[in-house]
Each structure stands twice: as C-alpha cells, then as structure tokens.
Motif scaffolding. Structure first.
Motif, mmCIF file in Angstrom:
data_model
loop_
_atom_site.group_PDB
_atom_site.id
_atom_site.type_symbol
_atom_site.label_atom_id
_atom_site.label_comp_id
_atom_site.label_asym_id
_atom_site.label_seq_id
_atom_site.Cartn_x
_atom_site.Cartn_y
_atom_site.Cartn_z
ATOM 1 N N ALA A 120 0.833 -1.192 0.000
ATOM 2 C CA ALA A 120 0.000 0.000 0.000
ATOM 3 C C ALA A 120 0.875 1.252 0.000
ATOM 4 N N ILE A 121 0.318 2.304 -0.586
ATOM 5 C CA ILE A 121 0.971 3.614 -0.615
ATOM 6 C C ILE A 121 0.023 4.618 0.018
ATOM 7 N N LEU A 122 0.507 5.334 1.019
ATOM 8 C CA LEU A 122 -0.264 6.396 1.657
ATOM 9 C C LEU A 122 0.480 7.713 1.481
ATOM 10 N N SER A 123 -0.255 8.810 1.588
ATOM 11 C CA SER A 123 0.368 10.116 1.391
ATOM 12 C C SER A 123 -0.216 11.119 2.371
ATOM 13 N N LEU A 124 0.644 12.019 2.867
ATOM 14 C CA LEU A 124 0.232 13.065 3.794
ATOM 15 C C LEU A 124 -0.109 14.323 3.019
ATOM 16 N N ALA A 125 -1.377 14.744 3.092
ATOM 17 C CA ALA A 125 -1.842 15.960 2.423
ATOM 18 C C ALA A 125 -1.829 17.097 3.430
ATOM 19 N N LEU A 126 -0.770 17.914 3.362
ATOM 20 C CA LEU A 126 -0.549 18.943 4.377
ATOM 21 C C LEU A 126 -0.508 20.349 3.793
ATOM 22 N N ASP A 127 0.502 20.650 3.005
ATOM 23 C CA ASP A 127 0.727 22.025 2.557
ATOM 24 C C ASP A 127 -0.326 22.483 1.563
ATOM 25 N N GLU A 128 -0.528 23.811 1.539
ATOM 26 C CA GLU A 128 -1.574 24.377 0.691
ATOM 27 C C GLU A 128 -1.074 25.486 -0.216
ATOM 28 N N GLY A 129 0.177 25.891 -0.077
ATOM 29 C CA GLY A 129 0.727 26.964 -0.891
ATOM 30 C C GLY A 129 2.018 26.544 -1.545
ATOM 31 N N PRO A 130 2.718 27.501 -2.155
ATOM 32 C CA PRO A 130 3.970 27.169 -2.845
ATOM 33 C C PRO A 130 5.130 26.847 -1.909
ATOM 34 N N LYS A 131 5.019 27.203 -0.631
ATOM 35 C CA LYS A 131 6.077 26.944 0.344
ATOM 36 C C LYS A 131 5.515 26.134 1.512
ATOM 37 N N HIS A 132 6.397 25.409 2.158
ATOM 38 C CA HIS A 132 6.018 24.621 3.327
ATOM 39 C C HIS A 132 5.578 25.552 4.455
ATOM 40 N N PRO A 134 3.180 24.572 7.609
ATOM 41 C CA PRO A 134 2.236 23.717 8.334
ATOM 42 C C PRO A 134 1.357 24.462 9.331
ATOM 43 N N SER A 135 1.697 25.688 9.652
ATOM 44 C CA SER A 135 0.880 26.459 10.584
ATOM 45 C C SER A 135 -0.241 27.228 9.875
ATOM 46 N N ARG A 136 -0.258 27.172 8.557
ATOM 47 C CA ARG A 136 -1.255 27.923 7.791
ATOM 48 C C ARG A 136 -2.177 26.960 7.054
ATOM 49 N N ILE A 137 -3.052 26.337 7.778
ATOM 50 C CA ILE A 137 -3.980 25.370 7.213
ATOM 51 C C ILE A 137 -5.359 26.012 7.099
ATOM 52 N N THR A 138 -5.870 26.070 5.873
ATOM 53 C CA THR A 138 -7.198 26.633 5.653
ATOM 54 C C THR A 138 -8.236 25.567 5.316
ATOM 55 N N THR A 139 -7.791 24.339 5.039
ATOM 56 C CA THR A 139 -8.736 23.246 4.801
ATOM 57 C C THR A 139 -9.595 23.062 6.044
ATOM 58 N N ARG A 140 -10.906 23.010 5.841
ATOM 59 C CA ARG A 140 -11.844 22.964 6.965
ATOM 60 C C ARG A 140 -12.493 21.591 7.091
ATOM 61 N N ALA A 141 -12.703 21.209 8.335
ATOM 62 C CA ALA A 141 -13.448 20.000 8.667
ATOM 63 C C ALA A 141 -14.639 20.415 9.518
ATOM 64 N N GLU A 142 -15.836 20.303 8.963
ATOM 65 C CA GLU A 142 -17.057 20.691 9.677
ATOM 66 C C GLU A 142 -17.878 19.451 9.957
ATOM 67 N N ARG A 143 -18.467 19.408 11.107
ATOM 68 C CA ARG A 143 -19.292 18.252 11.468
ATOM 69 C C ARG A 143 -20.496 18.173 10.544
ATOM 70 N N ALA A 144 -20.758 16.924 10.112
ATOM 71 C CA ALA A 144 -21.894 16.671 9.226
ATOM 72 C C ALA A 144 -22.446 15.294 9.544
ATOM 73 N N GLY A 145 -23.623 15.242 10.152
ATOM 74 C CA GLY A 145 -24.200 13.974 10.564
ATOM 75 C C GLY A 145 -23.321 13.287 11.592
ATOM 76 N N ASN A 146 -22.956 12.024 11.329
ATOM 77 C CA ASN A 146 -22.083 11.308 12.256
ATOM 78 C C ASN A 146 -20.617 11.399 11.850
ATOM 79 N N GLY A 147 -20.316 12.326 10.937
ATOM 80 C CA GLY A 147 -18.937 12.459 10.485
ATOM 81 C C GLY A 147 -18.551 13.900 10.238
ATOM 82 N N PHE A 148 -17.820 14.117 9.144
ATOM 83 C CA PHE A 148 -17.279 15.439 8.840
ATOM 84 C C PHE A 148 -17.385 15.729 7.346
ATOM 85 N N ARG A 149 -17.437 17.014 7.031
ATOM 86 C CA ARG A 149 -17.366 17.483 5.653
ATOM 87 C C ARG A 149 -16.051 18.240 5.483
ATOM 88 N N LEU A 150 -15.240 17.823 4.497
ATOM 89 C CA LEU A 150 -13.923 18.423 4.275
ATOM 90 C C LEU A 150 -13.937 19.297 3.026
#
Length: 372
Positions: A120-132, A134-150
C-alpha cells in the motif's frame, strides 16, 4: 553518543545501497521519466522494499514492521538520495506511517502492515501553498451527521496520484485534526504534477467530501502532536536524502576531475579545483554529522529533537546545493546537458530543499524557538 553508525546500521546501509545500485540506479529514474510512466514509481521495487523490511522500518513488529528506529530510517533515505530513486518511501513509510503509529486506532493501524509489506501507498496531504507552511492550514473540517465534511486544496502532496489512502490535515472548530481519506471518495480530485526532478507530487482538492467519524485519526482537535512528530522525522530523513544526493554529486565530480584533461593535464591537478573539492568534502562531513545527530536525538526522544532536525535540514540543504553547483561548474557547460547525471542531482536537490521547509524556514524556526 558517537556520530557514527553501529555495525548493524552499517550492514543495513550496505544492503540498501546494494539493492538500489542493482535495481534502481539513475538509469531507473531516466527510464520512468522518458517512458512517461503513468505511476512514476516502480511498484515492484516498493514491494521489494517490503520484502527487505525497508518499507516498515519505523513500524513496530506487532504491526508487521521491522521495529527499527530513526537512524535506520535515515540510512534508507540517504540511499534513495544517492541514487535519485523515485519511491513512496517518504510519503508512506515515514510521514503517513509515523502519524498512524502515533495516533491511529486499531482499524487504521491495519494500514501499517500493508505499508510494511510494500502493498500500500499512503500520502500526507498537508501544505496548501507554494512553500512549506504547516501552521497555515485553511482546509476545513465541519461536522456533518455522524462524520465530517472536508473542504480545501493541498499542494505538493507526495505520490498522491498512486496513493491508496490520504492522511488529510484540516482545521476543525476544536483545532487541528487528521483524517484518513479514500482518494476515490466523491469530491476528492487528485491531479498529478511531475516535478522538475522527475519525481512525483500532486494537487489534491477536497470539495464537500463527506467522511464518517471512523476517518478521524485520534481525537478531533488533537492532531498537532502526531503531525509534529511525523514532520520532525520527515525533515531529518529529507536531510539524509540531501546528504546522499550531495555526496554522490561530489563523487561524480571527483571522478570527472580524475579523467577530464585540459591543457594536457588532468583538471584535478589544478590547485584551485583541489581547494574547492577539499572545502566541499569538509562541508559534507559536517552535514552528515548534523543529520546523524538529529536522527539519534529523535530515536532517543530528546526534547531538542525538533531543533536538531531543523539544523540538519538547513545544513544539509545548503551543503547539497553547494555540491551540485560545484559539480556542474567543474563539469563545465556539459554539466547542464541531460547526457550527464550531475544535472539530475541539481534538480533533485532543489526539490528536496523545498520539501518540509527550506533553509530559511528552519532558520526562522530556530530563531523563534531561541527567543529571537
């Protein structure tokens, strides 16, 4: 602790270098690149990594891994840097495995055995801009039913186009959270981006992606600790790859100095080039020592491990950059042609320098943690 490998670690180094030299030399990278291979990595080689125990280097034996440590992980990373081998090792065996080992539940840790086996191959989806950043995360996780909406977008996601699962970093109301996401889930888009060094990354877009509560890794809002530990190990291993690439570029250059003639003499006889080569050798040894010190600090669980990893990544990045620049210059104009491997090392070093933070990123981190 002495800054040298133990006998067992040296044996591992020999095994890694032997496998990579035989099955994944620089010509392996060229073949994947020139054939425009859809994966850009060899799944057969990844399975061989599993058989040899390399893919499960930091995974506990109870979860199917080798149960080794950070130094051994760095030894393998250095070998990959030396041969420029495209491999999901960093994405899967280091970053993703570290997160799941630290915070995954029993069902999620079942992935560890698959990673260790090279299945298996797994990958970490972290950065969101042209530079590393990790303190600037804008991806949101909102509660939806019994889980989350990303919702969000990620860049520079290593080997995501061939990943069986993604470890997604998102901000919830409670704080930073980690999710294990199937890339085939509705709303997930993965776009492969072949990098300048012919290695693989991808852009990942999450548009109203619904996941259930079982996708949460650890507790909601408590993902920072597992993420930080993974990044510290990843940075030290990236430093090891930089040392491997820089050292091999130096060796290639030395061979060229011993064979290329100018004005009836080997160019290696010119004192100016000898001085530059001697300076580069000492810098590489300093980078190697800093990297091994960081890996040993991580393995010992020392409180200064993050700082040691930052020093190693910054130092190894600067030195590897010097090694490839000197190599290309000493080769002359032909060094930038595709016929010579030294140019491939320059491209790889440029990408590794950006991976998990460049020298400026780590210098700022060290200044801030030092109270400046």
């Amino acid at each position: 602790m002495p800054l040298i490998l133990t006998e067992e670690q040296t044996m591992l180094q020999d095994a890694v270098n032997g496998i990579l030299n035989d099955h994944a030399p620089v010509s392996h990278l060229r073949a994947l690149r020139d054939s425009r291979d859809a994966d850009g990595v060899s799944r057969d080689l990844w399975r061989q990594f599993g058989e040899m125990g390399f893919a499960g280097v930091i995974i506990p034996e109870a979860d199917g891994g080798s149960g080794l440590g950070a130094v051994e992980a760095g030894v393998i990373a250095e070998g990959l840097g030396r041969t420029l081998t495209p491999s999901p090792y960093m994405a899967s065996a280091i970053l993703s495995a570290s997160v799941l080992r630290a915070a995954g539940n029993e069902a999620q840790k079942a992935w560890l055995g698959k990673i260790a086996a090279g299945e298996a191959i797994l990958s970490l989806a972290l950065d969101e801009g042209p530079k590393h950043a990790p303190s600037r995360i804008t991806t949101r996780a909102e509660r939806a039913g019994n889980g989350f909406r990303l919702n969000g977008a990620k860049t520079f996601v290593l080997d995501a186009h061939v990943a069986d699962a993604l470890v997604v970093v998102a901000e919830a109301d409670e704080g930073l959270s980690l999710f294990l996401v199937d890339p085939r889930t509705a709303g997930v888009t993965v776009e492969r981006t072949v990098m300048v060094d012919a290695h693989n990354a991808a852009r990942v877009t999450l548009a109203d992606v619904l996941v259930d509560a079982d996708a949460l890794i650890g507790a909601v809002g408590e993902g920072q600790g597992a993420l930080d530990a993974a990044l510290v190990l990843g940075r030290a291993c990236a430093a090891a790859s930089l040392v491997g690439a820089g050292d091999q570029a130096f060796r290639i250059t030395l061979d060229y100095l011993k064979t290329r003639q100018q004005f009836g003499r080997l160019i290696g006889e010119f004192q100016a080039l000898q001085h530059r080569a001697a300076h580069l050798f000492t810098e590489l040894e300093l980078a190697r020592a800093a990297t091994l010190a960081a890996l040993q600090a991580i393995e010992a669980g020392r409180p200064d491990a993050a700082q040691a990893a930052a020093i190693a990544k910054a130092k190894a990045g600067r030195v590897a950059e010097l090694a490839v620049q000197e190599g290309v210059q000493m080769h002359g104009g032909v060094g930038m042609t595709d016929a010579f491997d030294i140019g491939l090392y320059m491209k790889r070093v440029r990408v590794l320098n950006e991976q998990l933070g460049d020298a400026h990123f780590h210098a700022e981190y060290l200044a801030r943690t030092g109270g400046y």
